[in-house]
Design a protein around this motif. Sequence first.
Motif, mmCIF file in Angstrom:
data_model
loop_
_atom_site.group_PDB
_atom_site.id
_atom_site.type_symbol
_atom_site.label_atom_id
_atom_site.label_comp_id
_atom_site.label_asym_id
_atom_site.label_seq_id
_atom_site.Cartn_x
_atom_site.Cartn_y
_atom_site.Cartn_z
ATOM 1 N N LEU A 35 0.701 -1.340 -0.117
ATOM 2 C CA LEU A 35 -0.348 -0.108 0.229
ATOM 3 C C LEU A 35 0.892 1.090 -0.151
ATOM 4 O O LEU A 35 1.515 0.958 1.124
ATOM 5 N N TYR A 36 1.125 2.313 -1.188
ATOM 6 C CA TYR A 36 1.553 3.087 -0.938
ATOM 7 C C TYR A 36 0.538 4.656 -1.487
ATOM 8 O O TYR A 36 -0.189 4.301 -2.136
ATOM 9 N N GLN A 37 0.909 5.789 -1.148
ATOM 10 C CA GLN A 37 0.544 7.086 -1.233
ATOM 11 C C GLN A 37 -0.829 7.010 0.170
ATOM 12 O O GLN A 37 -1.733 6.451 -0.631
ATOM 13 N N ASN A 38 -1.069 8.293 0.985
ATOM 14 C CA ASN A 38 -1.813 8.183 1.434
ATOM 15 C C ASN A 38 -2.433 7.536 1.852
ATOM 16 O O ASN A 38 -3.366 7.029 2.253
ATOM 17 N N THR A 39 -1.688 5.891 3.384
ATOM 18 C CA THR A 39 -2.095 4.324 3.322
ATOM 19 C C THR A 39 -2.565 5.595 4.932
ATOM 20 O O THR A 39 -1.937 6.052 6.308
ATOM 21 N N HIS A 40 -3.390 4.980 5.358
ATOM 22 C CA HIS A 40 -3.838 4.719 6.666
ATOM 23 C C HIS A 40 -4.591 3.244 7.392
ATOM 24 O O HIS A 40 -5.391 2.671 6.710
ATOM 25 N N ILE A 41 -4.157 2.536 8.518
ATOM 26 C CA ILE A 41 -4.413 1.726 8.991
ATOM 27 C C ILE A 41 -5.057 1.817 11.000
ATOM 28 O O ILE A 41 -4.558 2.853 11.513
ATOM 29 N N VAL A 42 -5.721 0.714 10.720
ATOM 30 C CA VAL A 42 -6.046 1.268 12.492
ATOM 31 C C VAL A 42 -6.342 -0.390 12.548
ATOM 32 O O VAL A 42 -6.860 -1.679 12.279
ATOM 33 N N ILE A 43 -5.880 -0.560 13.840
ATOM 34 C CA ILE A 43 -5.758 -2.176 14.679
ATOM 35 C C ILE A 43 -6.762 -1.863 15.480
ATOM 36 O O ILE A 43 -7.088 -1.481 15.861
ATOM 37 N N LYS A 44 -7.624 -3.615 15.971
ATOM 38 C CA LYS A 44 -8.777 -3.830 16.398
ATOM 39 C C LYS A 44 -8.519 -3.182 17.988
ATOM 40 O O LYS A 44 -9.373 -2.928 18.421
ATOM 41 N N ASP A 45 -6.819 -3.243 18.306
ATOM 42 C CA ASP A 45 -7.107 -2.339 20.061
ATOM 43 C C ASP A 45 -7.270 -0.777 20.092
ATOM 44 O O ASP A 45 -7.039 -0.593 20.776
ATOM 45 N N GLY A 46 -7.009 -0.455 19.352
ATOM 46 C CA GLY A 46 -7.329 1.295 18.287
ATOM 47 C C GLY A 46 -6.306 2.062 18.066
ATOM 48 O O GLY A 46 -6.508 3.343 17.813
ATOM 49 N N THR A 47 -5.186 1.009 17.502
ATOM 50 C CA THR A 47 -3.719 1.800 17.108
ATOM 51 C C THR A 47 -4.593 2.560 15.691
ATOM 52 O O THR A 47 -4.744 1.230 14.477
ATOM 53 N N SER A 48 -3.914 3.814 15.372
ATOM 54 C CA SER A 48 -3.879 4.563 14.291
ATOM 55 C C SER A 48 -2.896 4.278 13.992
ATOM 56 O O SER A 48 -1.696 4.632 14.224
ATOM 57 N N LEU A 49 -2.528 4.270 12.460
ATOM 58 C CA LEU A 49 -1.728 4.659 11.930
ATOM 59 C C LEU A 49 -1.405 5.068 10.511
ATOM 60 O O LEU A 49 -2.196 4.618 9.966
ATOM 61 N N GLU A 50 -0.575 5.676 10.027
ATOM 62 C CA GLU A 50 -0.928 6.327 8.494
ATOM 63 C C GLU A 50 1.395 6.130 8.347
ATOM 64 O O GLU A 50 1.857 6.075 9.209
ATOM 65 N N ALA A 51 1.119 5.854 7.108
ATOM 66 C CA ALA A 51 2.257 6.078 6.530
ATOM 67 C C ALA A 51 2.143 6.516 4.673
ATOM 68 O O ALA A 51 1.538 6.163 4.741
ATOM 69 N N ASP A 52 3.819 6.314 4.268
ATOM 70 C CA ASP A 52 3.390 6.095 2.751
ATOM 71 C C ASP A 52 3.533 5.242 2.044
ATOM 72 O O ASP A 52 3.520 5.331 1.286
ATOM 73 N N ARG A 53 4.520 3.941 3.054
ATOM 74 C CA ARG A 53 4.197 2.641 2.331
ATOM 75 C C ARG A 53 3.585 1.585 3.552
ATOM 76 O O ARG A 53 4.801 1.652 4.287
ATOM 77 N N VAL A 54 3.268 0.477 3.246
ATOM 78 C CA VAL A 54 2.863 0.046 4.047
ATOM 79 C C VAL A 54 2.712 -1.494 3.208
ATOM 80 O O VAL A 54 2.451 -1.827 2.588
ATOM 81 N N VAL A 55 4.207 -2.257 3.614
ATOM 82 C CA VAL A 55 4.345 -4.527 3.321
ATOM 83 C C VAL A 55 4.087 -4.956 4.045
ATOM 84 O O VAL A 55 4.445 -5.048 4.947
ATOM 85 N N TRP A 56 2.939 -6.210 3.200
ATOM 86 C CA TRP A 56 2.680 -6.906 4.005
ATOM 87 C C TRP A 56 2.553 -8.423 3.469
ATOM 88 O O TRP A 56 2.430 -8.269 1.899
ATOM 89 N N SER A 57 3.822 -9.017 4.197
ATOM 90 C CA SER A 57 3.997 -10.433 2.854
ATOM 91 C C SER A 57 3.974 -11.815 3.484
ATOM 92 O O SER A 57 4.699 -12.628 3.685
ATOM 93 N N GLY A 58 2.437 -11.845 4.116
ATOM 94 C CA GLY A 58 1.696 -13.472 4.362
ATOM 95 C C GLY A 58 1.554 -13.181 6.207
ATOM 96 O O GLY A 58 2.167 -11.958 7.001
#
Length: 195
Positions: free
Chosen positions: A121-144
Motif C-alpha cells: 500500500l502506498y500514498q496516503n495509507t491509513h491503518i486501524v488495528i483492532k486495539d484502537g491503534t491508528s497508523l499513517e504511513a507512505d508505504r506499508v508492505v504485508w508479506s504473509g
Amino acid sequence: MKWKDLSKKRKTYILAAGTIAAVMLWAFISAGIITRNFNRSQVNGQQDKQEALIHGIILTETKDDHKYWEIYGETGSYTSDNSIAMLDSCVGNFYDKNNEVSMSFESTKGTYNANKKQIILYQNTHIVIKDGTSLEADRVVWSGSEAPIKAKGNIRITRNDEFFATANEVEISPNYDDFKIIGKAVSKIYKSKEK
C-alpha cells in the motif's frame, strides 16, 4: 462494351461485386490497424500476456474456510506477465485466526503480487488495528500472515489518546498486537484524561 450498353441485370452484378470488394478491402485495412499492436507483442515474445482493466475489483485470500485478507479497489489493472494487480483507492481488511477483522486499511494506491503473495500500500495509507491503534504511513508492505507488516515513511501512530509517535519505520507483529519503532522516532505517552 460501354456502360450504357449493359443490361440492368449486368449493371446490378457489377455494382454488387464492386461494393463487396470495397467492403472487404475496408475490413482488411481496419483489421490491420486494430491488430497492429498485437503483432508487435507477439514479435516481442509477449503473445501469452493477458491484461485486464477493471472497475470495482475485489481480491481475497482464503484457505480452508479461513479468510486471511481482502482488498477492494475502485479501479484496477492486472497483467499476467508479472502477476501484479494495481489498485486505485483501496480499502481492505486483514483477519485473525477466528476470521474476525484484526486490521483495516485504506490507501490511495496498492498492489498485489500473486507470485510473492505480497500486498503493498502506498500514498496516503491509513491503518486501524483492532486495539484502537491508528497508523499513517507512505508505504506499508504485508508479506504473509507469518511475517511482520513493515511500514515506512512519515509514520504517525496514535492509540486511544494514550500514545502518540512519529517514526521513519515500524514493524507490526503478525498477530497485530505489538509494534516496533525503528530509526529516528519521537513518542509521547499520556496519562488518562491528560495530553
